[in-house]
Motif scaffolding. Structure first.
Motif, PDB file in Angstrom:
ATOM      1  N   ASP A  41      12.938  -1.652   2.862  1.00 47.07           N
ATOM      2  CA  ASP A  41      11.778  -1.512   3.737  1.00 47.07           C
ATOM      3  C   ASP A  41      10.490  -1.489   2.919  1.00 47.07           C
ATOM      4  O   ASP A  41      10.405  -0.822   1.889  1.00 47.07           O
ATOM      5  CB  ASP A  41      11.868  -0.218   4.543  1.00 47.07           C
ATOM      6  N   TYR A  42       9.543  -2.220   3.386  1.00 47.14           N
ATOM      7  CA  TYR A  42       8.221  -2.182   2.795  1.00 47.14           C
ATOM      8  C   TYR A  42       7.230  -2.594   3.860  1.00 47.14           C
ATOM      9  O   TYR A  42       7.585  -3.124   4.897  1.00 47.14           O
ATOM     10  CB  TYR A  42       8.122  -3.069   1.555  1.00 47.14           C
ATOM     11  N   VAL A  43       5.996  -2.301   3.601  1.00 47.25           N
ATOM     12  CA  VAL A  43       4.931  -2.641   4.526  1.00 47.25           C
ATOM     13  C   VAL A  43       3.990  -3.581   3.793  1.00 47.25           C
ATOM     14  O   VAL A  43       3.590  -3.301   2.663  1.00 47.25           O
ATOM     15  CB  VAL A  43       4.170  -1.381   4.980  1.00 47.25           C
ATOM     16  N   SER A 130       1.703  -4.918  -0.904  1.00 43.40           N
ATOM     17  CA  SER A 130       3.051  -4.486  -0.523  1.00 43.40           C
ATOM     18  C   SER A 130       3.247  -3.039  -0.927  1.00 43.40           C
ATOM     19  O   SER A 130       2.913  -2.646  -2.039  1.00 43.40           O
ATOM     20  CB  SER A 130       4.123  -5.325  -1.227  1.00 43.40           C
ATOM     21  N   TYR A 131       3.822  -2.264  -0.011  1.00 40.05           N
ATOM     22  CA  TYR A 131       4.112  -0.860  -0.317  1.00 40.05           C
ATOM     23  C   TYR A 131       5.516  -0.553   0.175  1.00 40.05           C
ATOM     24  O   TYR A 131       5.804  -0.696   1.366  1.00 40.05           O
ATOM     25  CB  TYR A 131       3.093   0.064   0.350  1.00 40.05           C
ATOM     26  N   GLU A 137      11.993   3.383   7.483  1.00 40.28           N
ATOM     27  CA  GLU A 137      10.683   3.888   7.895  1.00 40.28           C
ATOM     28  C   GLU A 137       9.596   2.808   7.952  1.00 40.28           C
ATOM     29  O   GLU A 137       8.490   3.084   8.368  1.00 40.28           O
ATOM     30  CB  GLU A 137      10.251   5.029   6.978  1.00 40.28           C
ATOM     31  N   GLY A 138       9.905   1.585   7.548  1.00 35.30           N
ATOM     32  CA  GLY A 138       8.917   0.504   7.581  1.00 35.30           C
ATOM     33  C   GLY A 138       8.491   0.140   8.989  1.00 35.30           C
ATOM     34  O   GLY A 138       7.318  -0.111   9.257  1.00 35.30           O
ATOM     35  N   TYR A 174       3.062   9.288   2.375  1.00 34.04           N
ATOM     36  CA  TYR A 174       3.769   8.994   1.139  1.00 34.04           C
ATOM     37  C   TYR A 174       2.797   9.148  -0.022  1.00 34.04           C
ATOM     38  O   TYR A 174       1.636   8.754   0.096  1.00 34.04           O
ATOM     39  CB  TYR A 174       4.325   7.559   1.113  1.00 34.04           C
ATOM     40  N   ALA A 175       3.292   9.699  -1.129  1.00 38.22           N
ATOM     41  CA  ALA A 175       2.513   9.786  -2.356  1.00 38.22           C
ATOM     42  C   ALA A 175       3.323   9.109  -3.452  1.00 38.22           C
ATOM     43  O   ALA A 175       4.531   9.345  -3.579  1.00 38.22           O
ATOM     44  CB  ALA A 175       2.231  11.237  -2.717  1.00 38.22           C
TER      45      ALA A 175
END
Length: 179
Positions: A41-43, A130-131, A137-138, A174-175
């Protein structure tokens, strides 16, 4: 073996030093995609500073290295004030990027594409697009309205940037740990 280990440590430390001592800027975002089969998963995030006016009289091409000077707006979010091919010598915060395309349409405050500036607009990638997020959770982030999501990025003196924190409604989601 020692040389390979040293090379890997140098890569990790370069990113960690940006996160530890880089100048923090707040960025408005627009989430795009939630997942990748091979990477999890990534955003994919887009930013208003990703589309800037190149100015008159300067020619840019795809792949050009550029430096975008940032300044906070009334809400404290970073906005692009200037773009240069050479690193500016001013004490302002600037972020380095690569031109992806020219003639880009920018998103206005309503989130609608505005193509009024024509060929002077540049679409720029900063390496913040991209994160990666924990598995599953994406999709939740993708469906969150864009006005609620922001990124705190750290920018080194040389213009390299890294995502430090992801916030929704101003609250930490998120950190990114330095290591």
């Amino acid at each position: 073996m020692l040389l390979l280990s040293g090379g890997l440590l140098a890569l990790v430390e370069s990113r960690a030093s940006i996160l530890r001592s880089g100048t923090e800027v707040r960025l408005k975002t627009v989430p795009v995609d939630p997942r990748d089969l091979f990477r999890g998963d990534y955003v994919v995030l887009a930013y208003p500073i990703s589309t800037v006016d190149g100015g008159a009289g300067v020619s840019y091409r795809r792949g050009d290295q550029v430096y975008v000077t940032l300044a906070p707006d009334a809400e404290g979010f970073a906005r692009a004030t200037r773009v240069d091919k050479a690193r500016p010598s001013t004490g302002s915060v600037m972020i380095a990027g690569r031109v992806l395309s020219t003639g880009a349409c920018a998103l206005n405050d309503a989130g609608v594409a505005d193509c009024a500036s024509g060929s002077r607009r540049l679409r720029i990638a900063y390496g913040l697009e991209s994160y990666f997020v924990p598995q599953g959770e994406g999709r939740a982030i993708e469906t969150t309205p864009r006005a609620r999501i922001e990124v705190v990025a750290a920018i080194s003196a040389g213009g390299e940037a890294a995502i430090k924190r992801l916030l929704i409604d101003g609250k930490l989601v998120y950190a990114e740990p330095p290591y």
